[in-house]
Design an enzyme around this catalytic site. Structure first.
Site, PDB file in Angstrom:
ATOM      1  N   HIS A  33       0.819  -1.225   0.000  1.00  0.00           N
ATOM      2  CA  HIS A  33       0.000   0.000   0.000  1.00  0.00           C
ATOM      3  C   HIS A  33       0.855   1.279   0.000  1.00  0.00           C
ATOM      4  O   HIS A  33       0.692   2.123  -0.902  1.00  0.00           O
ATOM      5  CB  HIS A  33      -0.997  -0.063   1.161  1.00  0.00           C
ATOM      6  N   HIS A  59       3.600   7.011   5.420  1.00  0.00           N
ATOM      7  CA  HIS A  59       2.379   7.687   5.881  1.00  0.00           C
ATOM      8  C   HIS A  59       1.575   6.921   6.917  1.00  0.00           C
ATOM      9  O   HIS A  59       0.852   7.513   7.706  1.00  0.00           O
ATOM     10  CB  HIS A  59       1.480   8.072   4.686  1.00  0.00           C
ATOM     11  N   ASP A  60       1.677   5.590   6.921  1.00  0.00           N
ATOM     12  CA  ASP A  60       0.895   4.815   7.898  1.00  0.00           C
ATOM     13  C   ASP A  60       1.747   4.290   9.053  1.00  0.00           C
ATOM     14  O   ASP A  60       1.256   3.496   9.855  1.00  0.00           O
ATOM     15  CB  ASP A  60       0.199   3.631   7.186  1.00  0.00           C
ATOM     16  N   GLU A  63       0.409   5.842  12.447  1.00  0.00           N
ATOM     17  CA  GLU A  63      -0.987   5.449  12.674  1.00  0.00           C
ATOM     18  C   GLU A  63      -1.140   3.944  12.910  1.00  0.00           C
ATOM     19  O   GLU A  63      -1.934   3.517  13.733  1.00  0.00           O
ATOM     20  CB  GLU A  63      -1.829   5.871  11.455  1.00  0.00           C
ATOM     21  N   ASP A  64      -0.398   3.146  12.194  1.00  0.00           N
ATOM     22  CA  ASP A  64      -0.665   1.700  12.206  1.00  0.00           C
ATOM     23  C   ASP A  64       0.453   0.819  12.765  1.00  0.00           C
ATOM     24  O   ASP A  64       0.318  -0.404  12.776  1.00  0.00           O
ATOM     25  CB  ASP A  64      -1.000   1.224  10.775  1.00  0.00           C
ATOM     26  N   ASP A 120      -3.226   8.444  -1.212  1.00  0.00           N
ATOM     27  CA  ASP A 120      -3.779   7.449  -0.279  1.00  0.00           C
ATOM     28  C   ASP A 120      -5.204   7.087  -0.680  1.00  0.00           C
ATOM     29  O   ASP A 120      -5.587   5.914  -0.722  1.00  0.00           O
ATOM     30  CB  ASP A 120      -3.729   8.036   1.140  1.00  0.00           C
TER      31      ASP A 120
END
Ligand code: NDP
Ligand code: ZN
Length: 221
Positions: A33, A59-60, A63-64, A120
């Site tokens: 991704h 980017h994640d 957050e993840d 995204d």
């Protein structure tokens, strides 16, 4: 000459996401991704801002994964860390609030973060069209498409080509599944309908025989 920060960011993200999978039936490795975002930006749209490409790759991570802001600051510096933070959801909010926060924040983030946000949403809409989360109904897919469009509508004017790509991907918004039963029933002759009903009865009886009386008793209790 390759800018080493891009490879460093790809490697960093691969390590951080290494045990994670996407939500599709094939359980695609998560790193596909962030790589898809970088591909949309650099290859499909010719964006050569290294900070944006690194921001997309990372980017994640906050957050993840367990990645911290300090870790990003140390490895990638202030600009790239800022981009990642701008596209990171506030996990103290509940899911509905988080979705609304994305809509209200989108107009106020930097242009670099807007490019990452566009990529995204392009990547996620493509995934929902081609390899959606395995348990999503058509209505849920439609809801996601519409929410993504609300987010993107709030940040337009930053990169027309990328925005046109979003619109093209949005045009694949899933449509409601035809309600198959009445239609197929209507298309059948009375004889075909009778045969179909007999077939269902045979299948049901076969299923009951195969389950056996013990299983049936357990099911009822
Ligand atoms: P999300 O709607 O947040 O899930 C989508 C996210 O999952 C994407 O943004 C993407 O995030 C990631 N993702 C992983 N794999 C895929 C894939 N194959 N395709 C697309 N995206 C993928 O799910 P939540 O479960 O968090 O639900 C949030 C919202 O959905 C809530 O507002 C809730 O009310 C609503 N909801 C609606 C339901 C319905 O039936 N209508 C049922 C349940 C919830 P990333 O880019 O970060 O990887
Ligand atoms: Zn993402």
């Amino acid at each position: 000459m390759i800018d080493g920060r891009v490879i460093k960011a790809a490697y960093f993200a691969a390590e951080k996401h290494k045990t994670q999978r996407r939500k599709d039936t094939e359980k695609t490795p998560y790193i596909n991704h962030p790589l898809a975002l970088a591909n949309v930006l650099a290859v499909e749209c010719g964006i050569d801002d290294v900070e944006v490409i690194c921001g997309a790759l990372l980017h994640d991570t906050i957050e993840d994964t367990k990645t911290t802001e300090d870790e990003l600051l140390e490895s990638f510096g202030e600009q790239i860390t800022r981009i990642v933070l701008e596209v990171t959801d506030d996990k103290t909010l509940d899911k509905v609030e988080r979705k609304e926060a994305q809509v209200s924040h989108a107009p106020h983030i930097s242009d670099q973060a807007k490019l990452v946000k566009l990529a995204d949403k392009i990547s996620n809409l493509r995934d929902i069209s081609a390899s959606p989360p395995f348990d999503w109904s058509v209505e849920r897919k439609q809801e996601y498409f519409d929410w993504a469009a609300r987010v993107i509508d709030g940040l337009r004017g930053v990169h027309p080509e990328l925005e046109a790509l979003f619109d093209q991907v949005y045009s694949n918004r899933p449509s409601a599944e035809p309600h198959s039963e009445p239609e197929s029933k209507a298309a059948m002759t009375p004889e075909q309908l009778k045969a179909k009903q007999a077939e269902f009865r045979r299948m049901a009886l076969k299923g009951i025989r195969e389950m056996g009386p013990e299983t049936l008793a357990n099911k009822r209790s």
